[in-house]
Every structure is written in C-alpha cells, then in structure tokens.
Enzyme design. Sequence first.
Site, PDB file in Angstrom:
ATOM      1  N   HIS A 152     -16.894  16.821  -2.099  1.00 24.15           N
ATOM      2  CA  HIS A 152     -15.643  17.427  -2.532  1.00 24.15           C
ATOM      3  C   HIS A 152     -14.779  16.365  -3.192  1.00 24.15           C
ATOM      4  O   HIS A 152     -14.893  15.179  -2.877  1.00 24.15           O
ATOM      5  CB  HIS A 152     -14.889  18.014  -1.330  1.00 24.15           C
ATOM      6  N   ARG A 197     -27.202  -1.000   5.947  1.00 21.52           N
ATOM      7  CA  ARG A 197     -27.531  -2.229   5.231  1.00 21.52           C
ATOM      8  C   ARG A 197     -28.951  -2.621   5.628  1.00 21.52           C
ATOM      9  O   ARG A 197     -29.481  -2.145   6.644  1.00 21.52           O
ATOM     10  CB  ARG A 197     -26.538  -3.336   5.552  1.00 21.52           C
TER      11      ARG A 197
END
Length: 189
Positions: A113, A178
């Site tokens: 959105h 990560r």
Amino acid sequence: MSEKLKMLAGKPYNPFDKELLKLRVNARKLTEAFNTTSISKLSNRKKLLKQLFGRAGENLFIEPNFQCDYGVNIHLGENFYANYNCVILDAAEVKIGDNCFIGPQVGIYTSSHPIEPSPRNQGVQFAKAINIGDNCWIGGHASILPGVSIGHNVVIAAGAVVTKSFSDNVVLAGNPARIVKHIKDVETE
C-alpha cells in the site's frame, strides 16, 4: 488498461474492481474446499490446488490451512511442500522453483500500500513480483516482502523478514534479513 493489468504490471490499482473481486472469490472458494477436504482424500486436495494455481509440479503437498489472494499468479516447481498456515498474497506473480520447502506460518507478500495516507485510505494498492529459486528452505514464521528475488540453494531462518533480494547459496536470518552464512555444496566438492 484494466485494473488487473495494472495490478500485474506493478502499477497502482483498485482492488475493488469487479474482475479482481470475482477472481478473489474464486480463489476463496477453492482454498475453502481445499482446507476442508479430509486427509483421507489427498488426490482431491491435489486436484483443487491444480485448479487454483497458475502452474504446479506433480509432486505437490500443502498442509491446510492455506490462503492466497488469486492463486492463478502462483507458479510452483516440482517437489514443493508448504507446512501449516502458509499465506501467499499473489496480486503479482509468485514463482517458486523446484525442491522448495516452506515451514509453518510463512508469509509471501507481493501486495503493498502507499505510505501516504490519502491514497492508502482510498484503497489504492500495488504489487511487486516475488521469485524464489530452486532448492530453497524457508523456516517457520518467515516473511518475504514485495519485489524480492531469492537465488538458488537459499535457507531463510525461522522468523526472518526478507526485505531485499539475495543471490544463491546463502543462509539468511534476522529482521531485516541479512546473510549469516555462505553455503558450500558438499556434493560438488
């Protein structure tokens, strides 16, 4: 351009468009039937999934409950397994390669959105495709966000939130995810 074409092109679209509503209702009916089909009727479950998805390999197993937006935008390779309560929001294409395994309560989200409140409050949405390579393992409660591509031979740790793309042969963990390890394939040594 239709709202469906806008959606698939990654442009802002109106999710309340009649064509999109009809497609979502069809997906809800198929997932409802799948989620309520007895474990003793595995062939019926598989038939429902084949009707739901744009493409799926022959060796396909998903534990209920499974939810998606459209289904037709999901393309699965061979030897696919998803554990309980998998959610794939497929307003854009989701492509998952061969030999992929998904833990419980994993979310794969192409939908998003606007960050600005005015268009968001008007219901505007957009979507970005997600690609997941071959031989991937996604741990429980992991989330993969819009526009992400994951290479081959990737392990995503439980609870990881993948906000950007990563290449082959890595282990991802954390929020945001990560690289915590590089994978060396013992079969190629």
